[in-house]
Design an enzyme around this catalytic site. Structure first.
Site, PDB file in Angstrom:
ATOM      1  N   ASP A 139      23.393  55.173  11.668  1.00 33.05           N
ATOM      2  CA  ASP A 139      22.582  54.188  11.443  1.00 33.05           C
ATOM      3  C   ASP A 139      23.057  52.642  12.083  1.00 33.05           C
ATOM      4  O   ASP A 139      24.224  52.314  11.835  1.00 33.05           O
ATOM      5  CB  ASP A 139      22.035  54.106  10.027  1.00 33.05           C
ATOM      6  CG  ASP A 139      21.385  55.238   9.326  1.00 33.05           C
ATOM      7  OD1 ASP A 139      20.866  55.855  10.245  1.00 33.05           O
ATOM      8  OD2 ASP A 139      21.573  55.199   7.910  1.00 33.05           O
ATOM      9  N   ARG A 140      22.203  51.908  12.375  1.00 34.35           N
ATOM     10  CA  ARG A 140      22.571  50.614  13.227  1.00 34.35           C
ATOM     11  C   ARG A 140      23.464  49.765  12.318  1.00 34.35           C
ATOM     12  O   ARG A 140      24.550  49.147  12.630  1.00 34.35           O
ATOM     13  CB  ARG A 140      21.313  49.943  13.401  1.00 34.35           C
ATOM     14  CG  ARG A 140      21.537  48.699  14.318  1.00 34.35           C
ATOM     15  CD  ARG A 140      20.379  48.147  15.029  1.00 34.35           C
ATOM     16  NE  ARG A 140      21.074  47.209  16.047  1.00 34.35           N
ATOM     17  CZ  ARG A 140      20.090  46.819  16.985  1.00 34.35           C
ATOM     18  NH1 ARG A 140      19.140  47.328  17.008  1.00 34.35           N
ATOM     19  NH2 ARG A 140      20.530  45.881  17.789  1.00 34.35           N
TER      20      ARG A 140
END
Length: 238
Positions: A74-75
């Site tokens: 995830d970012r």
């Protein structure tokens, strides 16, 4: 058995990459918060393109550089990301993930103490693409997928708890959603119920350690990612 002390080269360069391992077949990056692994609708330059630029520059490669994306983080998450440097290796790495022969260990920092010192969490996760969020259910619901993780408390910090998390399944936002479901949202994770964001937009979830059999060299790889240079992470033992 390979060990990281004699195979890794951790350094920063003009591409602002922290490379924790590289050979002719694979490259493993310690991802920063905010980096996207692969291109998305934001149009921001993905980490995969940065790694390609590094390889092209480092080895004076003419033309296009091949790089295979094996998995994602995830970012706002930090930690280990594996890329394939050849088309021959990519399907082999993909097969390791499918067969669960890659063991990934995450560290997470949460404010609330979990109900147990260690436990296995089993939920059914349903993704809502409209808000890019997964909801954890105790029982199966339509279009949900079974999610299993194991956690244990590693350390009590001043106002937080450091957890070690091992996944049996790899679902969308699995760790974030499952920990939030037991009242332990990850520090900085507004989407899953933490009360405030981190200044840099990160969440305190770190892909800390990975173990797998090298798809070409047939050696056991055990790689650990340094922790982010952030105050709360610095309070954790390394």
């Amino acid at each position: 058995m390979s060990n990281q002390s004699n195979i890794s080269k951790v350094f920063s360069n003009k591409f602002n990459l922290q490379i924790v391992y590289e050979d002719n077949h694979i490259i493993i990056i310690n991802k920063r918060a905010g980096d996207i692994v692969q291109g998305d609708k934001t149009g921001d330059k993905p980490l995969s393109d940065v790694v390609k630029s590094y390889i092209k520059d480092q080895y004076n490669k003419p033309g296009n550089v091949y790089l295979g994306v094996v998995h994602r983080l995830d970012r706002p998450t930090t930690g280990l990301v594996i890329f394939a440097k050849t088309s021959k290796v990519l399907p082999r790495l993909n097969a390791l993930f499918v067969s669960k022969d890659i063991q990934k260990t995450y560290w997470a920092i949460v404010k609330n103490q979990p109900p147990k010192t260690e436990d296995t969490l089993t939920h059914w996760l349903k993704k809502n693409p409209k808000n890019n969020k997964s909801t954890a259910y105790i029982n199966e619901v339509k279009d949900s997928k079974k999610a299993i993780l194991h956690y244990k408390i590693l350390q009590k910090l001043d106002t937080y708890f450091l957890l070690e998390v091992n996944l049996e399944t790899g679902r969308h936002h699995q760790i974030r959603s499952q920990l939030a479901s037991i009242g332990c949202p990850i520090k900085g994770d507004l989407k899953y119920g933490f009360d405030r964001s981190n200044p840099d937009g990160s969440i305190h979830l770190h892909a800390r350690h990975i173990t797998f059999m090298h798809p070409v060299k047939n050696e056991t790889m055990a790689i650990t990612a340094p922790l982010p240079e952030v105050a709360v992470w610095k309070a954790c033992y390394v």
